[in-house]
Design a protein around this motif. Structure first.
Motif, mmCIF file in Angstrom:
data_model
loop_
_atom_site.group_PDB
_atom_site.id
_atom_site.type_symbol
_atom_site.label_atom_id
_atom_site.label_comp_id
_atom_site.label_asym_id
_atom_site.label_seq_id
_atom_site.Cartn_x
_atom_site.Cartn_y
_atom_site.Cartn_z
ATOM 1 N N LEU A 291 -22.249 -11.657 74.317
ATOM 2 C CA LEU A 291 -22.092 -10.655 75.383
ATOM 3 C C LEU A 291 -22.243 -9.242 74.826
ATOM 4 O O LEU A 291 -22.914 -8.401 75.424
ATOM 5 C CB LEU A 291 -20.726 -10.797 76.065
ATOM 6 C CG LEU A 291 -20.616 -11.898 77.106
ATOM 7 C CD1 LEU A 291 -19.167 -12.071 77.544
ATOM 8 C CD2 LEU A 291 -21.498 -11.609 78.321
ATOM 9 N N MET A 292 -21.600 -8.976 73.695
ATOM 10 C CA MET A 292 -21.669 -7.615 73.137
ATOM 11 C C MET A 292 -23.065 -7.296 72.621
ATOM 12 O O MET A 292 -23.540 -6.169 72.759
ATOM 13 C CB MET A 292 -20.626 -7.456 72.021
ATOM 14 C CG MET A 292 -19.199 -7.491 72.527
ATOM 15 S SD MET A 292 -17.981 -7.306 71.207
ATOM 16 C CE MET A 292 -18.041 -8.914 70.432
ATOM 17 N N GLU B 146 -26.576 5.496 75.055
ATOM 18 C CA GLU B 146 -27.429 5.503 76.264
ATOM 19 C C GLU B 146 -26.663 6.124 77.437
ATOM 20 O O GLU B 146 -27.208 6.908 78.207
ATOM 21 C CB GLU B 146 -27.837 4.074 76.629
ATOM 22 C CG GLU B 146 -28.867 3.465 75.688
ATOM 23 C CD GLU B 146 -29.014 1.939 75.853
ATOM 24 O OE1 GLU B 146 -29.729 1.343 75.055
ATOM 25 O OE2 GLU B 146 -28.397 1.365 76.781
ATOM 26 N N ARG B 147 -25.381 5.781 77.541
ATOM 27 C CA ARG B 147 -24.575 6.333 78.646
ATOM 28 C C ARG B 147 -24.346 7.824 78.458
ATOM 29 O O ARG B 147 -24.439 8.602 79.410
ATOM 30 C CB ARG B 147 -23.241 5.588 78.752
ATOM 31 C CG ARG B 147 -23.426 4.217 79.365
ATOM 32 C CD ARG B 147 -22.147 3.431 79.458
ATOM 33 N NE ARG B 147 -22.419 2.158 80.114
ATOM 34 C CZ ARG B 147 -22.065 1.853 81.359
ATOM 35 N NH1 ARG B 147 -21.381 2.700 82.086
ATOM 36 N NH2 ARG B 147 -22.384 0.683 81.883
ATOM 37 N N HIS C 149 -23.619 -3.323 78.283
ATOM 38 C CA HIS C 149 -23.206 -2.487 79.424
ATOM 39 C C HIS C 149 -22.284 -3.240 80.379
ATOM 40 O O HIS C 149 -21.441 -2.630 81.030
ATOM 41 C CB HIS C 149 -24.437 -1.941 80.158
ATOM 42 C CG HIS C 149 -25.123 -0.884 79.351
ATOM 43 N ND1 HIS C 149 -24.613 0.389 79.228
ATOM 44 C CD2 HIS C 149 -26.239 -0.921 78.592
ATOM 45 C CE1 HIS C 149 -25.396 1.101 78.425
ATOM 46 N NE2 HIS C 149 -26.390 0.328 78.026
ATOM 47 N N LEU C 150 -22.451 -4.545 80.447
ATOM 48 C CA LEU C 150 -21.531 -5.344 81.268
ATOM 49 C C LEU C 150 -20.123 -5.288 80.664
ATOM 50 O O LEU C 150 -19.136 -5.131 81.388
ATOM 51 C CB LEU C 150 -22.038 -6.784 81.336
ATOM 52 C CG LEU C 150 -21.240 -7.764 82.195
ATOM 53 C CD1 LEU C 150 -21.205 -7.317 83.642
ATOM 54 C CD2 LEU C 150 -21.823 -9.174 82.078
ATOM 55 N N VAL C 151 -20.042 -5.385 79.345
ATOM 56 C CA VAL C 151 -18.733 -5.289 78.670
ATOM 57 C C VAL C 151 -18.148 -3.892 78.879
ATOM 58 O O VAL C 151 -16.963 -3.728 79.188
ATOM 59 C CB VAL C 151 -18.881 -5.612 77.162
ATOM 60 C CG1 VAL C 151 -17.562 -5.376 76.429
ATOM 61 C CG2 VAL C 151 -19.349 -7.048 76.964
ATOM 62 N N LEU C 152 -19.003 -2.865 78.746
ATOM 63 C CA LEU C 152 -18.506 -1.487 78.920
ATOM 64 C C LEU C 152 -18.050 -1.237 80.354
ATOM 65 O O LEU C 152 -17.042 -0.556 80.580
ATOM 66 C CB LEU C 152 -19.594 -0.484 78.523
ATOM 67 C CG LEU C 152 -19.844 -0.378 77.014
ATOM 68 C CD1 LEU C 152 -21.016 0.560 76.733
ATOM 69 C CD2 LEU C 152 -18.596 0.114 76.276
ATOM 70 N N GLU C 153 -18.779 -1.775 81.321
ATOM 71 C CA GLU C 153 -18.338 -1.601 82.713
ATOM 72 C C GLU C 153 -16.960 -2.247 82.899
ATOM 73 O O GLU C 153 -16.072 -1.670 83.540
ATOM 74 C CB GLU C 153 -19.343 -2.210 83.704
ATOM 75 C CG GLU C 153 -18.927 -1.933 85.152
ATOM 76 C CD GLU C 153 -19.830 -2.590 86.195
ATOM 77 O OE1 GLU C 153 -20.877 -3.159 85.832
ATOM 78 O OE2 GLU C 153 -19.469 -2.520 87.382
ATOM 79 N N TYR D 265 -29.754 -2.342 83.314
ATOM 80 C CA TYR D 265 -28.437 -2.739 83.830
ATOM 81 C C TYR D 265 -28.178 -2.103 85.197
ATOM 82 O O TYR D 265 -27.762 -2.778 86.146
ATOM 83 C CB TYR D 265 -27.349 -2.327 82.828
ATOM 84 C CG TYR D 265 -25.970 -2.800 83.215
ATOM 85 C CD1 TYR D 265 -25.701 -4.166 83.323
ATOM 86 C CD2 TYR D 265 -24.943 -1.903 83.491
ATOM 87 C CE1 TYR D 265 -24.441 -4.620 83.694
ATOM 88 C CE2 TYR D 265 -23.684 -2.348 83.859
ATOM 89 C CZ TYR D 265 -23.438 -3.714 83.963
ATOM 90 O OH TYR D 265 -22.203 -4.159 84.341
ATOM 91 N N LEU D 266 -28.458 -0.807 85.297
ATOM 92 C CA LEU D 266 -28.196 -0.121 86.569
ATOM 93 C C LEU D 266 -29.136 -0.631 87.663
ATOM 94 O O LEU D 266 -28.739 -0.773 88.830
ATOM 95 C CB LEU D 266 -28.350 1.397 86.399
ATOM 96 C CG LEU D 266 -27.317 2.045 85.451
ATOM 97 C CD1 LEU D 266 -27.598 3.535 85.296
ATOM 98 C CD2 LEU D 266 -25.886 1.814 85.941
ATOM 99 N N ALA D 267 -30.383 -0.953 87.284
ATOM 100 C CA ALA D 267 -31.355 -1.431 88.280
ATOM 101 C C ALA D 267 -30.930 -2.772 88.881
ATOM 102 O O ALA D 267 -31.321 -3.116 90.003
ATOM 103 C CB ALA D 267 -32.731 -1.562 87.620
ATOM 104 N N SER D 268 -30.122 -3.536 88.140
ATOM 105 C CA SER D 268 -29.695 -4.838 88.679
ATOM 106 C C SER D 268 -28.295 -4.762 89.302
ATOM 107 O O SER D 268 -27.614 -5.776 89.438
ATOM 108 C CB SER D 268 -29.740 -5.899 87.575
ATOM 109 O OG SER D 268 -28.789 -5.566 86.582
ATOM 110 N N GLY D 269 -27.871 -3.559 89.651
ATOM 111 C CA GLY D 269 -26.571 -3.428 90.343
ATOM 112 C C GLY D 269 -25.424 -3.120 89.413
ATOM 113 O O GLY D 269 -24.256 -3.136 89.839
ATOM 114 N N GLY D 270 -25.711 -2.846 88.146
ATOM 115 C CA GLY D 270 -24.654 -2.569 87.175
ATOM 116 C C GLY D 270 -23.843 -1.340 87.546
ATOM 117 O O GLY D 270 -24.324 -0.429 88.223
#
Ligand code: SF4
Length: 437
Positions: free
Chosen positions: A96-97, A139-140, A102-106, A28-33
């Motif tokens: 989505l969940m 993970e976070r 991580h998109l939902v959490l962001e 997620y972070l590698a794709s700009g998350g």
């Protein structure tokens, strides 16, 4: 019928939120998350306002206005991510969940920060979704514990303290195991359940933004709305997740641009030869084939007397019957209503009875007249939208399918005789299974 949901990735990517592999934090972070968390609240809110983002749970209320209302109220405030997808024909929220937690959490971090919330709750009954989000939270927490300042890993709730800069805190989220059901995700029902009561709607006002969880101003946003918020600061435009199912082809979950025409979408996935649609999941009534030119926007759907709702569309195929579809949906409402409002309990039951008699070929014209009167008079008389959805189902059947009604009054329908009975049997769609990344 093959009930495995296909996930169709739209050509061109862009704001695409769909995929088939569960996304972990590194990916997620590698794709700009998490980039939305580096914007100022003003910039993030301006992006949401400029995109005219509307809630994706069904009501379509402007998201920026909801955030501003909670932000303007005296704190402390609460954020609730509504992951309770009670519409049987929709899978997008669970998808989505399960696949993009991580998109939902962001989105939750961002929304909590914008509203000044110090408590965040994910309300969900789907066990795989809850597992996936719990794993994402772990993970976070591990990322901060391993690489961040040397301190005890924060508890989930502590970590949501809005006084910390959002990018520096773990997405601390309480996960509330909701009761599954059509009305369980209604926003006053959800507030009541989190406070320890039954998951049943209450009369409004007060609305949750005035007085919600524990009596505090509460921002309730659907999980797709939250995911869209997180993406808006990156892409500045927003798509729409659509679950398309029904007779004739396998169910499909895809992302489309706002304004795609219903017929074009149906043709793309093999649903073009049909006798009509159920719109907005079960909440937008029936549409005739002539509605195929309607763009999928809140405004255009409202203009034809329907609703975009959660973006689920069910095709009524050539071997199916609009009368049988309406009878199944009304019977579903009769079972799923919360049993609180007299007009809803008696009204949905009475309307379901007439629709069932039509399907069985035993109805008489006087019953159809009464159905028409109930569909008009009962609107707005329930504490939640269920009764209105039932009225819309009956009204749209009568308005758009008069020939079918006449036919069912004159003789029994050969298609209805062959069809299985029950909305759960015929229209319930199951979320796609994620592959491990
Ligand atoms: S309108 Fe129907 S579903 Fe909604 S609260 Fe009243 S009885 Fe329950």
């Amino acid at each position: 019928m093959n009930n495995a949901t296909l996930v169709a990735v739209p050509a061109g990517g862009g704001t695409a939120v769909v995929g088939s592999v569960r996304e972990d934090l590194a990916r997620y972070l590698a794709s700009g998350g998490d980039s939305a968390l580096r914007h100022s609240p003003e910039a993030a809110l301006a992006a949401i306002r400029a995109a005219e983002l509307r809630g994706r749970g069904g009501a379509g209320f402007p998201v920026a206005a909801k955030i501003e209302a909670v932000r303007a109220a005296d704190g402390p405030r609460v954020l609730v991510a509504n992951g309770e997808e009670g519409e049987p024909a929709s899978v997008k929220d669970r998808y989505l969940m399960r696949i993009r937690p991580h998109l939902v959490l962001e989105g939750m971090l961002l929304a909590g920060h914008l509203a000044g919330a110090d408590r965040a709750v994910l309300y969900v009954s789907d066990a795989p979704s809850a597992r996936s989000v719990r794993r994402a939270l772990a993970e976070r927490a591990a990322a901060i514990f391993d690489h961040g300042p040397k301190r005890q890993a924060p508890t989930e709730v502590e970590a949501f303290d809005h006084r910390q800069a959002p990018a520096e805190r773990v997405a601390g989220v309480e996960i509330f195991d909701a009761e599954p059901g059509f009305v369980s995700g209604e926003e006053t029902a959800l507030v009541r359940a989190i406070d320890g009561g039954p998951a049943k709607p209450t009369a409004k006002p007060p609305r949750p933004f005035e007085q919600g969880v524990a009596g505090r101003p509460t921002l309730v946003l659907n999980v797709e709305s939250l995911a869209r918020m997180a993406l808006l600061t990156r892409f500045r435009r927003s798509g729409l997740l659509v679950t398309l199912s029904g007779s004739g082809a396998p169910p499909v979950l895809t992302e489309v641009p706002h304004g795609v025409r219903l017929a074009e979408l149906a043709a793309r996935f093999g649903y073009d030869a049909c006798r009509g649609f159920l719109a907005g999941g079960f909440s937008g009534g029936l549409l005739p084939p002539s509605a195929g030119g309607t763009p999928l926007t809140h405004e255009a759907m409202r203009a034809i007397g329907s609703t975009l709702g959660c973006g689920a569309l069910v095709a009524i195929g050539h071997d199916d019957c609009p009368v049988a579809a309406a009878a199944d949906v009304l019977a579903f409402f009769d079972r799923a209503n919360a049993g609180q409002c007299g007009s809803c309990v008696k009204g949905t039951s009475a309307m379901a009875g007439v629709a069932e008699a039509l399907r069985a070929g035993t109805a008489v014209a006087e019953q159809v007249d009464r159905l028409e009167q109930w569909a008009g008079r009962l609107r707005g008389r329930g504490a939640c939208g269920t009764l209105d959805a039932a009225c819309l189902t009956a009204d749209s059947l009568l308005r758009h399918f008069p020939d079918e009604i006449r036919h069912h009054l004159a003789e029994s329908c050969a298609r209805c005789v062959r069809l299985p009975v029950g909305a759960d049997t015929r229209f319930r769609v199951h979320p796609p299974e994620p592959e491990e990344g």
